[in-house]
Design a protein around this motif. Structure first.
Motif, PDB file in Angstrom:
ATOM      1  N   THR A  77      87.327  48.696 -17.127  1.00 38.69           N
ATOM      2  CA  THR A  77      87.857  49.869 -16.412  1.00 38.69           C
ATOM      3  C   THR A  77      87.190  50.047 -15.051  1.00 38.69           C
ATOM      4  O   THR A  77      87.552  50.944 -14.298  1.00 38.69           O
TER       5      THR A  77
ATOM      6  N   ASN B 257      91.275  48.635 -13.161  1.00 36.73           N
ATOM      7  CA  ASN B 257      91.297  48.105 -14.527  1.00 36.73           C
ATOM      8  C   ASN B 257      91.656  46.624 -14.461  1.00 36.73           C
ATOM      9  O   ASN B 257      92.298  46.172 -13.517  1.00 36.73           O
TER      10      ASN B 257
ATOM     11  N   ARG C 134      88.847  43.694 -21.743  1.00 34.37           N
ATOM     12  CA  ARG C 134      89.362  44.657 -20.766  1.00 34.37           C
ATOM     13  C   ARG C 134      88.217  45.378 -20.072  1.00 34.37           C
ATOM     14  O   ARG C 134      87.204  45.657 -20.695  1.00 34.37           O
TER      15      ARG C 134
END
Lengths: 88, 149
Positions: free
Chosen positions: B56, B125, B54
């Protein structure tokens, strides 16, 4: 018995290895369940007794927090930061 | 049925370099449910480890407009980028898929769109596919993501 929800294929010069996969309902990671090659490390995981969903072995010892709920919390936190003028 | 899109990209194999990323938007939660990756050049007999993580912040990359798998679908709300020159800001301990294999192999993973790797409905994101370990060789790699939204 954990259900497979995905499928991985590795095609190489030594042949093809096929692996059944599943997605952990708590951390959303994709895990190998069983493989045609015994050298492939698999994670049988388990079932969360709270939400009755398939989860990985790392999440087995943790509290039940469904991934969709995590995303909601994440988005709320981002919205709070935005409201405070702390947008990342 | 969810709308489904394909995004492709390439990158030379090197440690901590991202091949391709999907960046979310405030209105959708893209779900990556298909990945295929292999060398597009003459690969060395070396290994690499790749991870989907992931991020951001999306970093800097060559933009790729996701292609609708069904031509009747509208343009994707999520954005894609490949061949990163500035790495995305990855979230620690957010490995959603970690796979190691020989560079002479081709790897494919797929699941149903509802079981895919989801990104939050937050702008900037998203999910990135990054080389984490490259034991040698710098073969050009091609990767394809399919995502649903």
């Amino acid at each position: 018995m954990i259900q497979t929800t995905g499928y991985a294929t590795i095609v190489g010069h030594k042949g093809t290895v096929e692996v059944d996969t599943y997605t952990c309902a708590h951390c959303n990671s994709a895990r190998y369940l069983k493989s045609t090659d015994s050298k492939v490390v698999c994670d049988p995981g388990g079932v969360c007794r709270n939400c009755m969903a398939q989860i990985c072995s790392q999440c087995l010892a943790k509290e039940c927090l469904a991934f969709e709920k995590k995303l909601d919390l994440y988005e709320r936190r981002q919205n709070l930061f935005k409201a405070m003028g702390l947008e990342l | 049925m969810q709308r489904r899109y394909a995004s492709t990209g390439d990158q030379n194999a090197a440690a901590t370099v991202t091949i391709i990323g999907i960046t979310s938007a405030a209105t959708i939660r893209p779900s990556v449910y298909f990945l295929v990756i292999g060398s597009a050049a003459t690969p060395a007999d070396q290994a690499f480890n790749l991870k989907i993580k992931r991020f951001t912040a999306a970093g800097t990359s060559t933009a790729f407009t996701p292609i609708a798998l069904d031509p009747a679908d509208p343009a994707a709300l999520a954005a894609a980028g490949y061949n990163h020159t500035v790495e995305p800001t990855y979230t620690a301990s957010s490995d959603l898929l970690s796979v190691s294999f020989n560079q002479q192999n081709t790897f494919k993973w797929e699941t149903l769109p509802q079981f895919g790797l989801k990104a939050p409905a937050t702008a900037a994101n998203g999910l990135g596919l990054q080389f984490v370990v490259v034991s040698g060789g710098t073969a050009l790699c091609e990767a394809t993501f399919w995502h649903a939204e």
